[in-house]
Scaffold this motif. Structure first.
Motif, PDB file in Angstrom:
ATOM      1  N   VAL A 164      -3.091 -22.575 -49.208  1.00 27.94           N
ATOM      2  CA  VAL A 164      -1.542 -22.666 -48.801  1.00 27.94           C
ATOM      3  C   VAL A 164      -1.642 -23.664 -47.663  1.00 27.94           C
ATOM      4  O   VAL A 164      -2.514 -23.963 -47.179  1.00 27.94           O
ATOM      5  N   THR A 165      -0.644 -24.163 -47.519  1.00 29.02           N
ATOM      6  CA  THR A 165      -0.380 -25.455 -46.758  1.00 29.02           C
ATOM      7  C   THR A 165       0.957 -24.981 -46.080  1.00 29.02           C
ATOM      8  O   THR A 165       1.797 -24.738 -46.469  1.00 29.02           O
ATOM      9  N   GLU A 166       0.710 -25.330 -44.545  1.00 31.50           N
ATOM     10  CA  GLU A 166       1.855 -24.893 -43.591  1.00 31.50           C
ATOM     11  C   GLU A 166       2.025 -25.651 -42.599  1.00 31.50           C
ATOM     12  O   GLU A 166       0.719 -26.384 -42.187  1.00 31.50           O
ATOM     13  N   PRO A 167       2.955 -26.155 -41.963  1.00 34.11           N
ATOM     14  CA  PRO A 167       3.050 -26.886 -40.642  1.00 34.11           C
ATOM     15  C   PRO A 167       2.583 -26.267 -39.484  1.00 34.11           C
ATOM     16  O   PRO A 167       2.483 -24.920 -39.677  1.00 34.11           O
ATOM     17  N   LEU A 168       2.198 -26.836 -38.476  1.00 36.40           N
ATOM     18  CA  LEU A 168       1.918 -26.274 -37.242  1.00 36.40           C
ATOM     19  C   LEU A 168       3.208 -26.093 -36.333  1.00 36.40           C
ATOM     20  O   LEU A 168       4.252 -26.730 -36.550  1.00 36.40           O
ATOM     21  N   VAL A 169       3.243 -25.108 -35.466  1.00 33.48           N
ATOM     22  CA  VAL A 169       4.112 -24.732 -34.542  1.00 33.48           C
ATOM     23  C   VAL A 169       3.710 -24.291 -33.195  1.00 33.48           C
ATOM     24  O   VAL A 169       2.440 -24.498 -33.107  1.00 33.48           O
ATOM     25  N   ALA A 170       4.433 -24.695 -32.128  1.00 34.71           N
ATOM     26  CA  ALA A 170       4.098 -24.569 -30.939  1.00 34.71           C
ATOM     27  C   ALA A 170       3.937 -23.032 -30.325  1.00 34.71           C
ATOM     28  O   ALA A 170       5.127 -22.472 -30.656  1.00 34.71           O
ATOM     29  N   ALA A 171       2.991 -22.598 -29.806  1.00 30.82           N
ATOM     30  CA  ALA A 171       2.931 -20.905 -29.184  1.00 30.82           C
ATOM     31  C   ALA A 171       2.876 -21.486 -27.570  1.00 30.82           C
ATOM     32  O   ALA A 171       2.040 -21.861 -27.111  1.00 30.82           O
ATOM     33  N   VAL A 172       4.123 -21.064 -27.033  1.00 33.45           N
ATOM     34  CA  VAL A 172       4.079 -21.116 -25.563  1.00 33.45           C
ATOM     35  C   VAL A 172       4.386 -20.183 -24.804  1.00 33.45           C
ATOM     36  O   VAL A 172       5.105 -19.177 -25.405  1.00 33.45           O
ATOM     37  N   PRO A 173       4.032 -20.039 -23.530  1.00 35.01           N
ATOM     38  CA  PRO A 173       4.324 -18.957 -22.761  1.00 35.01           C
ATOM     39  C   PRO A 173       5.980 -18.819 -22.334  1.00 35.01           C
ATOM     40  O   PRO A 173       6.444 -19.928 -22.081  1.00 35.01           O
ATOM     41  N   GLU A 174       6.658 -17.735 -22.715  1.00 33.93           N
ATOM     42  CA  GLU A 174       7.940 -17.715 -22.678  1.00 33.93           C
ATOM     43  C   GLU A 174       8.292 -18.003 -21.073  1.00 33.93           C
ATOM     44  O   GLU A 174       9.628 -18.855 -20.974  1.00 33.93           O
ATOM     45  N   PRO A 175       7.663 -17.913 -20.089  1.00 34.71           N
ATOM     46  CA  PRO A 175       8.417 -18.187 -18.810  1.00 34.71           C
ATOM     47  C   PRO A 175       8.198 -19.818 -18.639  1.00 34.71           C
ATOM     48  O   PRO A 175       9.213 -19.977 -17.920  1.00 34.71           O
ATOM     49  N   TRP A 176       7.759 -20.509 -19.323  1.00 31.78           N
ATOM     50  CA  TRP A 176       7.731 -22.057 -19.365  1.00 31.78           C
ATOM     51  C   TRP A 176       9.185 -22.377 -19.646  1.00 31.78           C
ATOM     52  O   TRP A 176       9.734 -23.321 -19.080  1.00 31.78           O
ATOM     53  N   ILE A 177       9.622 -21.815 -20.767  1.00 35.28           N
ATOM     54  CA  ILE A 177      11.123 -22.130 -21.120  1.00 35.28           C
ATOM     55  C   ILE A 177      12.155 -21.403 -20.030  1.00 35.28           C
ATOM     56  O   ILE A 177      13.138 -22.123 -19.836  1.00 35.28           O
ATOM     57  N   ASP A 178      11.889 -20.394 -19.779  1.00 39.22           N
ATOM     58  CA  ASP A 178      13.085 -19.868 -18.670  1.00 39.22           C
ATOM     59  C   ASP A 178      13.044 -20.504 -17.705  1.00 39.22           C
ATOM     60  O   ASP A 178      13.981 -20.630 -17.038  1.00 39.22           O
ATOM     61  N   GLU A 179      11.787 -20.779 -16.983  1.00 42.57           N
ATOM     62  CA  GLU A 179      11.753 -21.618 -15.824  1.00 42.57           C
ATOM     63  C   GLU A 179      11.838 -23.216 -15.919  1.00 42.57           C
ATOM     64  O   GLU A 179      12.137 -23.804 -14.968  1.00 42.57           O
ATOM     65  N   GLY A 180      12.215 -23.617 -16.889  1.00 44.03           N
ATOM     66  CA  GLY A 180      12.376 -24.885 -17.206  1.00 44.03           C
ATOM     67  C   GLY A 180      11.394 -25.850 -17.395  1.00 44.03           C
ATOM     68  O   GLY A 180      11.552 -27.141 -17.396  1.00 44.03           O
TER      69      GLY A 180
END
Length: 308
Positions: A164-180
């Motif tokens: 299988v070949t698949e792209p990478l995605v970013a796993a980020v802490p949700e507060p980082w997005i909520d807090e800008g």
């Protein structure tokens, strides 16, 4: 040593309690059958039957011994069939190792198909990092491994097939997005500002190809990542992201691992693809392995969504 033929003679006489009918069933005449039973009794130093002109009955010893003889002879009779099934790989044992990321893409599909086709094979599944798998394969401790490694980096003694070949995605802490702290445009990371954030990653010694894939991606965009933490299990990496220690680049199929406080985000302008494949020792001719390789070829390279 007890003659197996005489044991079969004993079972037939015990079932019919008649030497004439037993001889007919065995396709022989009665005198040789009687001689065979007497020879068996001499070997055992015990009588098996009480004979009279009108009847044949088992002695107490014969009845007790019958309970042991029947399953023993049946087991011996099954040996030929067992040998055939072992040669065909429909029974036996198969040891398959896998990296933690395979749990979310190709492993379930491969195990499901293999188990459905070869239900009598004892399948041993072992979670292990790529470096441990390569060592175990070379030492013959496992039959095959689902790992992350460039084929050119594998030892010459190992064969490899991409799964299988698949792209990478970013796993980020949700507060980082909520807090800008991170800015999403149309739900994606579009600028490269996120590359300045602390990173959680596999150690190079555990998965050098995965590690280099991530590091090379940063370098291609002119960044040197700040590695906050290393972890050898993907579940641990996601837990550390949930704790806010940093972000991680993970296979797209890992989006199936739901964790509170973690959001999976696609990256604009493309990310490198991660390849997961099956490796095995070229000298391993186990039929169970041959069947696994055949099934893996039917799965072939699939997208992360298809393989999940």
């Amino acid at each position: 040593m007890i003659d197996l033929r005489r044991l079969r003679h004993f079972l037939t006489v015990a079932d019919t309690l008649h030497f004439g009918r037993a001889a007919e069933r065995l396709g022989m005449t009665q005198p040789p059958l009687s001689q065979s039973i007497m020879a068996l009794e001499r070997d055992l130093s015990a009588d098996l039957f009480v004979r009279s002109k009108r009847s044949v009955t088992l002695t107490p010893f014969g009845r007790a011994w019958l309970e042991h003889v029947r399953p023993a002879v049946q087991s011996i009779a099954a040996l030929s069939d067992i040998a055939q099934r072992l040669r065909a790989g429909t029974t036996g044992r198969l040891s398959l190792a896998f990296v933690s990321t395979a749990d979310y893409n190709v492993l379930p599909r491969l195990v499901e198909r293999y188990s459905a086709s070869f239900a009598d094979v004892e399948l041993e599944l072992i979670e292990a990092t790529s470096d441990i798998q390569i060592e175990a394969l070379l030492e013959g401790r496992i039959n095959a491994g689902i790992l992350i490694s460039a084929p050119s980096a594998l030892p010459a003694a190992l064969a490899y097939r991409p799964l299988v070949t698949e792209p990478l995605v970013a796993a980020v802490p949700e507060p980082w997005i909520d807090e800008g702290r991170l800015t999403l445009i149309d739900g994606m990371l579009r600028s490269d500002d996120w590359m300045a954030q602390p990173l959680i990653i596999f150690p190079a010694r555990v998965s050098p190809d995965f590690h280099e894939l991530v590091m090379g991606f940063y370098r291609s965009r002119g960044y040197q990542p700040f590695i906050r933490q290393e972890a050898i299990q993907m579940q641990t990496i996601i837990s550390l992201v949930s704790a806010g220690l940093g972000m991680a680049l993970v296979p797209a199929s890992l989006q199936h691992l739901i964790r509170t406080g973690v959001r999976y985000v696609h990256i604009a302008n493309g990310t490198p693809d991660l390849e997961t494949g099956l490796a095995w020792r070229k000298s391993d001719d186990a039929p169970t392995l041959t069947n696994l390789i055949e099934i893996s070829s039917r799965i072939g390279r699939r997208s992360a969504n298809d393989a999940a």
